[in-house]
Scaffold this active site. Structure first.
Site, PDB file in Angstrom:
ATOM      1  N   GLU A 203       0.832  -1.203   0.000  1.00 42.43           N
ATOM      2  CA  GLU A 203       0.000   0.000   0.000  1.00 42.43           C
ATOM      3  C   GLU A 203       0.867   1.254   0.000  1.00 42.43           C
ATOM      4  OE1 GLU A 203      -3.903  -1.580   2.462  1.00 42.43           O
ATOM      5  OE2 GLU A 203      -2.413  -0.378   3.505  1.00 42.43           O
ATOM      6  N   HIS A 238       3.720   0.251  16.020  1.00 40.65           N
ATOM      7  CA  HIS A 238       2.362  -0.090  15.554  1.00 40.65           C
ATOM      8  C   HIS A 238       1.472  -0.620  16.673  1.00 40.65           C
ATOM      9  CE1 HIS A 238       3.980   0.510  11.537  1.00 40.65           C
ATOM     10  NE2 HIS A 238       4.917  -0.369  11.793  1.00 40.65           N
ATOM     11  N   ARG A 294     -14.265  -7.686  17.480  1.00 41.49           N
ATOM     12  CA  ARG A 294     -14.348  -7.918  18.925  1.00 41.49           C
ATOM     13  C   ARG A 294     -14.469  -6.578  19.631  1.00 41.49           C
ATOM     14  NH1 ARG A 294      -9.396  -5.937  20.129  1.00 41.49           N
ATOM     15  NH2 ARG A 294      -7.682  -6.372  18.708  1.00 41.49           N
TER      16      ARG A 294
END
Length: 669
Positions: A203, A238, A294
């Site tokens: 990406e 991250h 979730r």
């Protein structure tokens, strides 16, 4: 169709299990815990109405064992299972197994979990649904030459990401074409190792992006809503560090557009229950990243700004009820910011820490603050699980008030026993760029020098408070002792009286290897301390709750000094510092054992065993070295003797008082 939930099994541990049980009990639902052998006395076990063991400490042998959890559900008569987050929460096979066993899975259908489980497949599905995507390649053909051509088409810099997972694994930023092949190989190897799948996607890499996620909810009637957004831009490798809601600077129009895109994503996979759609945003553009199927760790900030209990929503939807509120009725008021307090050492590249929580005070009583915790003082942070201690959430009418309350909460937080990231979180919360909401995923890297400064020498205030605490403790011990005088103690006479001499005592502290000498002169109203660079008058008392109410040169302040072995941790003014007290009575740690038993003076890691059974040693010989708080502590032989038994090995994590070895006294022939 409405289904009853009378008893809920929570297939998780720690703070999320405790949090889920709190709501279930408020709804009149009985709760069941499951636990590994290591968690037999954990807080979530004591919180539940009943608890079932499911296996040894490693998660793969307990919390990830589907058959063991289902057996516990059957034995307990549970109607439903809530997976929490992590472990089996996004395991489609577990959702299927629950359905096959006739047990309600409090989460989305297995088909939705599978649809969003692969990043590439999810993005292809989102593209079909019209959800904005970052320019990139998400195809099945993984030929390296094709991937390189796609990177050229997208334009550098690009981001290579593992298709099957997250958490930063298998993720590489590539800034030039000549670096692509090497980065691709590295990403594929990491992905294969972490997820058993080396497929990747490529990406466009955004240079200063924000991570904004939208909380969605859907019911079995086909309705779906969004409960606004969270900004999770402050990350390390991250991994989210700070989460807040709403996202600063987001206009109502952009919020509505992102909310609609998130709802479209949920509807595209037939979603039911709570989910989070994550976007990457830069400028006025936003792009779909992934969907977490979730409840998120950071859900409390959404609860704060909407006034809704998301676990209650989950349970109602799982019972077949419609969503509690329509989109137009969902409130948005105030601001909330969450940080995660971890047992990790920022000075050692955030290395996770394990050991006993000797002292723990969390800011439950700070106004405008919520704390979700799964541990208590005396509990052990285990090597087998995530080292989170608590989530701390500051709430306010606006962002500035929320930041202020978060700072107050962190200042009131005290942990002794193992390092934490508390000071690091304080540095973020107090940074001018954070106050200005200048947020993007590069925040920590950009301000690393401010957020992770090198350690400074302890200041006079810290030394004075440590000395005062020692003096007051010894005075109390002396007054309570039936025979206060002994050969070693300068405090044997409580008033410090000396024949024909000034009444004083010499104290020695250690600050990361630097010795600090303090001479304390007794006065009728306290002490005068001769510090290395100045003199200071001090006095004080210790309250019933352990608070040290001190006066330093006439200035009154409140502090807390926690003693663990010879280590003193000083909490004052929102800061914490640690010094070692060099007690003349145990300077060589000769008093750590009785009747030949030598024990650990504090929690730590065994880094050296210098002897073996049967070995003859002389008094003062080093036997075992224990490392704690980056300091080494040598256990020396208190006398000549023979090593009868060695009960530890290098690498062992030992608690304070753990028997390390047995030394047999030499007997003359």
């Amino acid at each position: 169709m409405s289904r009853a939930i009378r008893k809920l099994l929570v297939a998780n541990r720690g703070e999320i299990a405790v949090r889920i049980m709190r709501t279930a009990k408020a709804m009149g639902i009985a709760t069941v815990a499951v636990h590994s052998d290591a968690d037999a006395r954990a807080l979530h076990v004591e919180t539940a109405d009943e608890a079932y063991p499911i296996g040894p400490a490693p998660a793969r042998e307990s919390y990830l064992k589907i058959d063991a959890i289902l057996a516990a559900a059957k034995a307990s008569g549970a109607d439903a299972i809530h997976p929490g987050y992590g472990f089996l929460s996004e395991n489609a096979d577990f959702a299927d197994a629950c359905a096959a066993a006739g047990i309600i899975f409090v989460g989305p259908p297995a088909s939705a979990i599978r649809a969003m489980g692969s990043k590439s497949a999810a993005k292809a599905l989102m593209e079909t649904a019209g959800v904005p995507l970052v320019p990139g390649y998400h195809g099945a053909d993984q030929d390296p030459a094709l991937l390189a051509r796609e990177a050229d088409r997208i334009g550098y810099p690009v981001l290579i990401k593992a298709s099957a997972g997250g958490g930063g694994k298998g993720m590489k930023v590539v800034r030039a074409a000549e670096d692509f092949a090497e980065a691709l190989g590295s990403a594929q190897r990491e992905a294969k190792s972490a997820f058993g799948d080396d497929r990747v996607l490529v990406e466009k890499y955004l240079t200063r992006p924000r991570h904004i996620e939208v909380q969605v909810f859907a019911d079995t009637q086909g309705d779906a809503v969004y409960l606004h957004e969270r900004d999770c831009s402050i990350q390390r490798r991250h991994q989210k560090v700070v989460e807040e809601a709403p996202a600063p600077g987001l206009t109502p129009e952009r919020r509505a557009a992102m909310g609609k895109a998130a709802v479209d994503a949920a509807k595209a996979v037939g979603y039911v229950g709570a989910g989070t759609v994550e976007f990457i945003a830069e400028g006025e553009q936003f792009f779909f990243m992934e969907m977490n199927t979730r409840l998120q760790v950071e859900h409390p900030v959404t609860e704060a700004i909407t006034g809704q209990d998301l676990v209650e929503w989950q349970l109602r939807v799982a019972r077949g009820e419609p969503l509690p509120l329509a989109q137009a009725a969902i409130p948005l008021a105030g601001h909330a910011i969450e940080v995660r307090l971890y047992a990790e050492d920022p000075a050692r590249d955030f290395l996770p820490q394990v050991g006993r929580l000797d002292h723990l005070r969390l800011p439950f009583d700070v106004p405008g603050v919520r704390v979700d915790a799964g541990v208590r003082a005396g509990d052990t942070v285990s090597i087998h699980y995530d080292p989170m201690i608590a989530k701390i959430i500051g709430m306010g009418a606006d962002r500035a008030e929320a930041v202020g309350r978060l700072q107050a909460a962190l200042a009131a937080t005290e942990v002794v026993g193992l390092p934490t990231n508390r000071a690091f979180l304080q540095a973020i919360a107090g940074h001018p760029a954070f106050a200005a909401a200048d947020l993007d995923t590069g925040f920590i890297e950009r301000f690393a020098a401010d957020l992770l400064p090198p350690p400074a020498p302890v200041d006079d205030r810290t030394v004075a408070l440590a000395a005062l605490a020692v003096l007051l403790e010894e005075a109390r011990a002396s007054a309570a002792s039936a025979d206060p005088a002994d050969a070693f103690s300068p405090w044997g006479l409580a008033p410090g009286w000396r024949l024909n001499r000034a009444a004083y005592v010499d104290l020695t502290f250690d600050d990361r290897g630097a010795r600090i000498a303090v001479r304390a002169h007794y006065r009728t109203d306290g002490f005068t301390l001769d510090l290395p660079d100045r003199a200071m008058t001090v006095s004080g008392t210790v309250a019933a709750d352990g608070t040290l109410v001190a006066r330093l040169d006439g200035v009154r302040l409140k502090a807390r000094v926690v003693r663990s072995g010879t280590r003193l941790t000083v909490f004052a003014g929102g800061a914490e510092r640690m010094v070692e007290f060099i007690d003349p009575r145990i300077a060589s740690i000769e008093a750590t054992g009785t009747a030949g038993r030598l024990v650990a003076p504090m929690p730590g890691t065994v880094i050296r065993v210098a002897v073996s059974p049967g070995q003859t040693v002389a008094k003062g010989a080093p036997l075992v070295v224990v490392e704690a708080m980056k300091m080494e502590h040598t256990i020396a032989a208190p006398r000549d003797g023979i090593v009868q038994a060695v009960n530890c090995a290098v690498g062992d994590l030992v608690d304070e008082g753990a028997e390390l070895l047995v030394l047999e006294e030499m007997v003359d022939a």
